[in-house]
Design a protein around this motif. Sequence first.
Motif, PDB file in Angstrom:
ATOM      1  N   GLU A  34       0.465   9.671  -0.765  1.00 42.23           N
ATOM      2  CA  GLU A  34       1.850  10.005  -1.105  1.00 42.23           C
ATOM      3  C   GLU A  34       2.551  10.654   0.080  1.00 42.23           C
ATOM      4  O   GLU A  34       1.945  11.346   0.890  1.00 42.23           O
ATOM      5  CB  GLU A  34       1.894  10.962  -2.304  1.00 42.23           C
ATOM      6  N   TRP A  35       3.857  10.406   0.154  1.00 39.15           N
ATOM      7  CA  TRP A  35       4.666  11.018   1.201  1.00 39.15           C
ATOM      8  C   TRP A  35       6.022  11.391   0.607  1.00 39.15           C
ATOM      9  O   TRP A  35       6.904  10.569   0.484  1.00 39.15           O
ATOM     10  CB  TRP A  35       4.837  10.073   2.380  1.00 39.15           C
TER      11      TRP A  35
ATOM     12  N   ASN B 186       7.769   6.322  -0.955  1.00 38.74           N
ATOM     13  CA  ASN B 186       7.094   7.599  -1.153  1.00 38.74           C
ATOM     14  C   ASN B 186       5.574   7.509  -1.159  1.00 38.74           C
ATOM     15  O   ASN B 186       4.901   8.477  -1.499  1.00 38.74           O
ATOM     16  CB  ASN B 186       7.569   8.252  -2.458  1.00 38.74           C
ATOM     17  N   SER B 187       5.019   6.354  -0.803  1.00 34.05           N
ATOM     18  CA  SER B 187       3.568   6.242  -0.699  1.00 34.05           C
ATOM     19  C   SER B 187       3.226   5.015   0.135  1.00 34.05           C
ATOM     20  O   SER B 187       4.104   4.211   0.474  1.00 34.05           O
ATOM     21  CB  SER B 187       2.912   6.144  -2.081  1.00 34.05           C
ATOM     22  N   THR B 188       1.958   4.874   0.433  1.00 36.31           N
ATOM     23  CA  THR B 188       1.491   3.729   1.211  1.00 36.31           C
ATOM     24  C   THR B 188       1.015   2.588   0.314  1.00 36.31           C
ATOM     25  O   THR B 188       0.334   1.683   0.777  1.00 36.31           O
ATOM     26  CB  THR B 188       0.332   4.149   2.131  1.00 36.31           C
ATOM     27  N   ARG B 189       1.383   2.621  -0.948  1.00 36.32           N
ATOM     28  CA  ARG B 189       0.943   1.600  -1.890  1.00 36.32           C
ATOM     29  C   ARG B 189       1.360   0.209  -1.433  1.00 36.32           C
ATOM     30  O   ARG B 189       0.610  -0.763  -1.599  1.00 36.32           O
ATOM     31  CB  ARG B 189       1.505   1.907  -3.280  1.00 36.32           C
ATOM     32  N   MET B 190       2.549   0.078  -0.840  1.00 42.93           N
ATOM     33  CA  MET B 190       3.017  -1.248  -0.433  1.00 42.93           C
ATOM     34  C   MET B 190       2.124  -1.842   0.667  1.00 42.93           C
ATOM     35  O   MET B 190       1.976  -3.056   0.768  1.00 42.93           O
ATOM     36  CB  MET B 190       4.485  -1.192   0.018  1.00 42.93           C
ATOM     37  N   LEU B 191       1.514  -0.975   1.484  1.00 37.33           N
ATOM     38  CA  LEU B 191       0.590  -1.459   2.501  1.00 37.33           C
ATOM     39  C   LEU B 191      -0.687  -2.003   1.867  1.00 37.33           C
ATOM     40  O   LEU B 191      -1.160  -3.088   2.208  1.00 37.33           O
ATOM     41  CB  LEU B 191       0.243  -0.335   3.476  1.00 37.33           C
ATOM     42  N   ILE B 192      -1.244  -1.244   0.962  1.00 39.18           N
ATOM     43  CA  ILE B 192      -2.489  -1.649   0.306  1.00 39.18           C
ATOM     44  C   ILE B 192      -2.300  -2.952  -0.451  1.00 39.18           C
ATOM     45  O   ILE B 192      -3.147  -3.857  -0.394  1.00 39.18           O
ATOM     46  CB  ILE B 192      -2.976  -0.529  -0.629  1.00 39.18           C
ATOM     47  N   ASP B 193      -1.184  -3.067  -1.159  1.00 33.74           N
ATOM     48  CA  ASP B 193      -0.937  -4.274  -1.951  1.00 33.74           C
ATOM     49  C   ASP B 193      -0.715  -5.499  -1.070  1.00 33.74           C
ATOM     50  O   ASP B 193      -0.820  -6.633  -1.555  1.00 33.74           O
ATOM     51  CB  ASP B 193       0.282  -4.064  -2.859  1.00 33.74           C
ATOM     52  N   SER B 194      -0.407  -5.296   0.207  1.00 39.10           N
ATOM     53  CA  SER B 194      -0.114  -6.420   1.096  1.00 39.10           C
ATOM     54  C   SER B 194      -1.323  -6.890   1.891  1.00 39.10           C
ATOM     55  O   SER B 194      -1.248  -7.902   2.591  1.00 39.10           O
ATOM     56  CB  SER B 194       1.009  -6.037   2.068  1.00 39.10           C
TER      57      SER B 194
END
Length: 216
Positions: free
Chosen positions: A13-14, A89-97
């Motif tokens: 989270e950020w 607000n998080s790095t979730r988009m990186l993981i999902d990609s």
Amino acid sequence: MKFGQNFSKTSIEWIVDRTIALESNKGKMCQETFLLIDVGTTALILGSKGPSIQSHRNVRNITVFARGPGLKAIIFYHVCDIELCNRANSTRMLIDSIPSVAPTVRGRQPCPICLHFKGVCNSKSNLAICPRGTRCYMSDLTLHGGGLSAIFSISGCLVYPQKFLMKNQSSIGTITLLETRLMPKRKSSSQVLVPSILLTWMFGLLALCLQRSILC
């Protein structure tokens, strides 16, 4: 900037509560950049939010530079011109990609696995057997811009035939990249040639002794 493990599987989270006002007539825009590098034993997240001095159209882009097995590198870059639009607000988009890869098969080549901030990776770093289809990789990665100024030493297993982790990319938005690939040290020519020459001389001497039927 954050170091840890499993950042390619667990999101970070950020939350940012600080904002600045930009003069709209200056052609500035809002930007946010996330960089994820995972060598296996250690992972790095770099983040930058703020103004972009580049006056181009809205951009939202995710680039996978290395998908694994072994080294992973992925960047999220977003530029926009609406108030507070850089709100990831998080790095979730990186993981999902990150694309899924086939189950890894153990190879034979050992490589040092290392990720250092202002440090040095060398052949004495933690060694691991690389997955099949990868080879040893070692570099220094320098980043500058977007409020960042850092240099990292990276080594690990990079999928073949890719030679550069960041694929020779020189910039991502407001951040400039300089990837300096390092080659492992090899023995000098004198170390390699002397034993070979000595062995050839010994075989020649032995043949001469046998021809003359003498003891040597």
